[in-house]
Design a protein around this motif. Structure first.
Motif, short mmCIF file in Angstrom:
data_model
loop_
_atom_site.label_atom_id
_atom_site.label_comp_id
_atom_site.label_asym_id
_atom_site.label_seq_id
_atom_site.Cartn_x
_atom_site.Cartn_y
_atom_site.Cartn_z
N ALA A 227 -4.85 0.44 5.17
CA ALA A 227 -5.03 0.42 3.71
C ALA A 227 -3.69 0.25 3.00
CB ALA A 227 -5.72 1.71 3.25
N VAL A 228 -2.67 0.93 3.47
CA VAL A 228 -1.35 0.82 2.84
C VAL A 228 -0.78 -0.58 3.00
CG1 VAL A 228 1.04 1.64 2.95
CG2 VAL A 228 -0.83 3.28 3.08
N ILE A 229 -0.87 -1.14 4.22
CA ILE A 229 -0.29 -2.47 4.46
C ILE A 229 -1.04 -3.53 3.67
CG2 ILE A 229 0.10 -4.22 6.23
CD1 ILE A 229 0.49 -1.94 8.24
N LEU A 230 -2.36 -3.47 3.67
CA LEU A 230 -3.14 -4.45 2.92
C LEU A 230 -2.90 -4.31 1.41
CD1 LEU A 230 -6.55 -4.46 4.85
CD2 LEU A 230 -4.77 -6.22 4.87
N SER A 231 -2.75 -3.09 0.93
CA SER A 231 -2.47 -2.90 -0.50
C SER A 231 -1.13 -3.52 -0.88
CB SER A 231 -2.48 -1.40 -0.83
OG SER A 231 -3.74 -0.82 -0.57
N LEU A 244 -6.87 -0.59 -4.78
CA LEU A 244 -8.31 -0.36 -4.67
C LEU A 244 -8.94 -1.33 -3.67
CD1 LEU A 244 -10.75 1.22 -5.73
CD2 LEU A 244 -10.98 -0.51 -7.52
N LEU A 245 -8.59 -2.61 -3.80
CA LEU A 245 -9.16 -3.60 -2.88
C LEU A 245 -8.61 -3.45 -1.46
CD1 LEU A 245 -9.24 -6.77 -5.16
CD2 LEU A 245 -11.18 -5.40 -4.38
N GLY A 246 -7.34 -3.07 -1.34
CA GLY A 246 -6.78 -2.84 -0.01
C GLY A 246 -7.44 -1.69 0.70
N THR A 247 -7.74 -0.62 -0.05
CA THR A 247 -8.44 0.51 0.54
C THR A 247 -9.87 0.14 0.92
OG1 THR A 247 -7.10 2.00 -0.82
CG2 THR A 247 -9.09 2.92 0.18
N VAL A 289 -3.18 -8.62 10.17
CA VAL A 289 -3.21 -7.16 10.06
C VAL A 289 -4.56 -6.62 10.53
CG1 VAL A 289 -3.18 -5.22 8.44
CG2 VAL A 289 -1.50 -7.05 8.22
N VAL A 290 -5.64 -7.23 10.07
CA VAL A 290 -6.98 -6.77 10.45
C VAL A 290 -7.22 -6.92 11.94
CG1 VAL A 290 -9.45 -7.23 10.18
CG2 VAL A 290 -7.97 -7.15 8.16
N LEU A 291 -6.83 -8.06 12.49
CA LEU A 291 -7.06 -8.29 13.93
C LEU A 291 -6.26 -7.30 14.77
CD1 LEU A 291 -7.07 -12.20 14.11
CD2 LEU A 291 -9.02 -10.66 14.39
N VAL A 292 -4.99 -7.09 14.41
CA VAL A 292 -4.16 -6.16 15.19
C VAL A 292 -4.67 -4.74 15.07
CG1 VAL A 292 -1.86 -5.16 15.39
CG2 VAL A 292 -2.11 -7.62 15.10
N ALA A 293 -5.00 -4.32 13.83
CA ALA A 293 -5.42 -2.93 13.61
C ALA A 293 -6.80 -2.65 14.20
CB ALA A 293 -5.40 -2.62 12.12
N ASP A 294 -7.77 -3.55 13.91
CA ASP A 294 -9.17 -3.25 14.25
C ASP A 294 -9.58 -3.71 15.63
OD1 ASP A 294 -9.54 -2.15 11.74
OD2 ASP A 294 -10.00 -4.08 10.84
N TYR A 295 -8.92 -4.72 16.16
CA TYR A 295 -9.34 -5.26 17.45
C TYR A 295 -8.33 -5.04 18.58
CZ TYR A 295 -12.85 -7.52 14.58
OH TYR A 295 -13.87 -7.75 13.68
N LEU A 296 -7.20 -4.41 18.25
CA LEU A 296 -6.21 -4.12 19.29
C LEU A 296 -5.82 -2.66 19.27
CD1 LEU A 296 -4.40 -5.17 21.54
CD2 LEU A 296 -2.65 -5.68 19.81
N VAL A 297 -5.21 -2.21 18.16
CA VAL A 297 -4.67 -0.85 18.11
C VAL A 297 -5.77 0.19 18.12
CG1 VAL A 297 -3.27 0.76 16.78
CG2 VAL A 297 -2.61 -1.65 16.91
N ARG A 298 -6.77 0.03 17.22
CA ARG A 298 -7.83 1.03 17.12
C ARG A 298 -8.62 1.17 18.42
NH1 ARG A 298 -9.90 2.44 12.18
NH2 ARG A 298 -9.61 0.32 11.37
#
Length: 359
Positions: A227-231, A244-247, A289-298
């Motif tokens: 959320a912080v990085i996307l914001s 708001l949109l990043g969160t 960011v989404v690919l790394v966070a949601d499909y790798l790190v998480r």
């Protein structure tokens, strides 16, 4: 004769134990959520407390207080900051709607260019945002029809927010005592669990701490960092209401293709508005960011501690939130881990009971 006497005594002893547990649950019911959150946080950050305690030997109160401060700084502080920026975005949206209601806002040049939905969006914009007093009239009509519901809802929201703040501070207070007395509590729980469940206790309790840490790290911390990085990315690219949109993007990232879809929509709006370079940066960097966070790190963090398939983790997250609220975000995956332990235990027991294994 002795056997007949033991059975009523055993039944009375069991009822006495049940009454104590039920009575304690009733008394503690107003604080159970805070205690549960404190227990989850204490377990997740217990290795940190062990390191701090090692640097302050013989000072359990000081080590527990310092660990509680560090946890509050790492979790509560950033959350409050994120909420403050989100409130600012909401206020900015409110000011825009107030301006539209006072004098009307012209249809932006990029809105008709949106494929498929452009004409519908333009018509809705002209109906509600371009004509003054349309929003206030709509709200006035709604308030007149459902004033009691709105007042009740507003009071409920205010009480809920106050309750959440009180729960947060109470959880931090409980957290201090869990860090101070956690070792003795753990020893007592292991003794009770071993007495009640025998050999079954060890495999269950050994999976709980890593599952809780994996859930906290993979769900809460990764989502917050995302959320912080996307914001920051949205703010740098000139997106309206970036925090708001990043969160929102980080929260809907659990739904397959939801966050990439939002990124595509925002990129398209920037492109149609004449900001082609910002649109490319937003889509490419956001997707990364989404690919790394949601499909790798998480998945690595969660599966490394729970040994659950990622689909089972999603079931645990959504099922836990639906049935238990926000705390189910953590409890749901942990319960599925215990279910996996149960199936492993049952399969091993069945394997040992088969004639082939006996022979």
């Amino acid at each position: 004769m002795a056997e007949h006497l033991k059975q009523p005594k055993s039944l009375i002893s069991t009822l006495f134990t049940v009454l104590i547990l039920v009575g304690a649950a009733v008394v503690l019911s107003p604080f159970l959520l805070a205690i549960l959150w404190a227990a989850i946080i204490a377990t997740a950050f217990w290795p940190l407390h062990c390191r701090i305690r090692g640097r302050f030997p013989g000072k359990p109160n000081g080590a527990a207080f310092l660990t509680t401060l560090v946890v509050a700084f790492l979790l509560v502080g950033p959350m409050i900051g994120l909420i403050v920026f989100m409130v600012q975005d909401v206020l900015e949206i409110t000011n825009f709607l107030r301006q539209a209601d006072d004098s009307g806002v012209a249809v932006p040049a990029w809105l008709p260019k949106i494929p498929l939905l452009g004409d519908l969006l333009v018509a809705s914009w002209r109906e509600y945002l371009s004509v003054p007093k349309q929003i206030s009239g709509l709200l006035r009509e709604t308030l007149t029809q459902r004033l009691g519901d709105v007042q009740g809802t507003a009071s409920a929201i205010l009480l809920e927010l106050l309750g959440r703040v009180a729960t947060l501070f109470f959880a931090l207070w409980v957290l201090f005592f869990l860090y101070r007395d956690g070792s003795s509590i753990s020893i007592r729980m292991n003794r009770i669990g071993t007495d009640w469940l025998g050999q079954r206790w060890k495999p269950y309790v050994s999976h709980m701490p890593p599952a809780l840490r994996a859930a906290v790290n993979g769900l809460v911390i990764v989502s917050f960092a995302e959320a912080v990085i996307l914001s920051l990315l949205f703010a740098g690219c000139g997106v309206y209401a970036p925090v708001l949109l990043g969160t929102v993007a980080a929260l809907i990232a659990f739904i397959p293709m939801a966050a990439p879809g939002l990124l595509a929509i925002l990129g398209m709006i920037l492109f149609l508005n004449g900001n082609g370079a910002e649109a490319m940066v937003l889509v490419i960097a956001g997707m990364l960011v989404v690919l790394v966070a949601d499909y790798l790190v998480r998945p690595l963090l969660i599966q490394g501690g729970t040994h659950l398939p990622f689909l089972a983790v999603l079931f645990g997250v959504f099922g836990g939130v639906i049935t238990m609220g926000i705390v189910g975000l953590i409890i749901g995956p942990v319960l599925l881990v215990l279910l996996v332990v149960f199936f492993d235990e049952a399969s091993h027991a069945h394997h040992h009971d088969t004639p082939e294994s006996i022979n």
